[in-house]
Design a protein around this motif. Structure first.
Motif, PDB file in Angstrom:
ATOM      1  N   VAL A  95       0.841  -1.199   0.000  1.00 39.52           N
ATOM      2  CA  VAL A  95       0.000   0.000   0.000  1.00 39.52           C
ATOM      3  C   VAL A  95       0.873   1.244   0.000  1.00 39.52           C
ATOM      4  N   TRP A  96       1.940   1.259   0.804  1.00 34.90           N
ATOM      5  CA  TRP A  96       2.816   2.423   0.860  1.00 34.90           C
ATOM      6  C   TRP A  96       3.555   2.623  -0.461  1.00 34.90           C
ATOM      7  N   VAL A  97       3.948   1.554  -1.109  1.00 35.22           N
ATOM      8  CA  VAL A  97       4.616   1.677  -2.411  1.00 35.22           C
ATOM      9  C   VAL A  97       3.667   2.292  -3.428  1.00 35.22           C
ATOM     10  N   ILE A  98       2.433   1.843  -3.436  1.00 29.89           N
ATOM     11  CA  ILE A  98       1.443   2.399  -4.363  1.00 29.89           C
ATOM     12  C   ILE A  98       1.184   3.872  -4.060  1.00 29.89           C
ATOM     13  N   VAL A  99       1.121   4.228  -2.788  1.00 30.04           N
ATOM     14  CA  VAL A  99       0.897   5.627  -2.405  1.00 30.04           C
ATOM     15  C   VAL A  99       2.062   6.499  -2.858  1.00 30.04           C
ATOM     16  N   VAL A 100       3.293   6.035  -2.661  1.00 28.84           N
ATOM     17  CA  VAL A 100       4.467   6.818  -3.056  1.00 28.84           C
ATOM     18  C   VAL A 100       4.515   6.982  -4.573  1.00 28.84           C
ATOM     19  N   ILE A 101       4.211   5.930  -5.315  1.00 28.26           N
ATOM     20  CA  ILE A 101       4.194   6.034  -6.777  1.00 28.26           C
ATOM     21  C   ILE A 101       3.115   7.012  -7.233  1.00 28.26           C
ATOM     22  N   ALA A 102       1.946   6.950  -6.618  1.00 30.59           N
ATOM     23  CA  ALA A 102       0.863   7.871  -6.983  1.00 30.59           C
ATOM     24  C   ALA A 102       1.254   9.317  -6.691  1.00 30.59           C
ATOM     25  N   LEU A 103       1.889   9.562  -5.541  1.00 28.37           N
ATOM     26  CA  LEU A 103       2.324  10.925  -5.211  1.00 28.37           C
ATOM     27  C   LEU A 103       3.398  11.421  -6.172  1.00 28.37           C
ATOM     28  N   ALA A 104       4.300  10.538  -6.597  1.00 27.22           N
ATOM     29  CA  ALA A 104       5.330  10.930  -7.559  1.00 27.22           C
ATOM     30  C   ALA A 104       4.716  11.299  -8.902  1.00 27.22           C
ATOM     31  N   ILE A 105       3.710  10.545  -9.324  1.00 26.94           N
ATOM     32  CA  ILE A 105       3.036  10.854 -10.594  1.00 26.94           C
ATOM     33  C   ILE A 105       2.303  12.185 -10.495  1.00 26.94           C
ATOM     34  N   ILE A 106       1.625  12.413  -9.373  1.00 26.96           N
ATOM     35  CA  ILE A 106       0.911  13.675  -9.179  1.00 26.96           C
ATOM     36  C   ILE A 106       1.881  14.845  -9.179  1.00 26.96           C
ATOM     37  N   ALA A 107       3.039  14.695  -8.515  1.00 26.05           N
ATOM     38  CA  ALA A 107       4.037  15.771  -8.479  1.00 26.05           C
ATOM     39  C   ALA A 107       4.599  16.037  -9.874  1.00 26.05           C
ATOM     40  N   ALA A 108       4.872  14.993 -10.646  1.00 24.49           N
ATOM     41  CA  ALA A 108       5.415  15.172 -12.000  1.00 24.49           C
ATOM     42  C   ALA A 108       4.416  15.877 -12.912  1.00 24.49           C
TER      43      ALA A 108
END
Length: 86
Positions: free
Chosen positions: A37-50
């Protein structure tokens, strides 16, 4: 030919069964389930930031009446990536 296909299919089925069994064993032995779950959250936040940075760059360029441009170096030669408004 049919025996080759049947053997390949049975090998793939056995591999999937072994994978499912090992995953079930890892979960039952106390492997943390929330790590995924944390890996998915971090990937989602990175995509949103990009995407946010790309939109901010687009809006900044459009505010001065230009368009954003990215320069990518050729495969065969050295160079650097550049981004500017043109």
């Amino acid at each position: 030919m049919n025996s080759l296909l049947i053997r390949g299919a049975s090998t793939a089925t056995a591999a999937i069964d072994d994978l499912a069994t090992s995953a079930h064993t890892a979960i039952s032995e106390g492997c943390r389930r929330d790590r995924v779950v944390w890996v998915i959250v971090v990937i989602a936040l990175a995509i949103i930031a990009a995407v946010g940075l790309a939109v901010a760059w687009w809006l900044a360029c459009r505010a001065i009446g230009k368009y954003p441009v990215i320069s990518v170096p050729a495969w065969g030669s050295a160079g650097s990536y550049r981004a500017w408004c043109s």
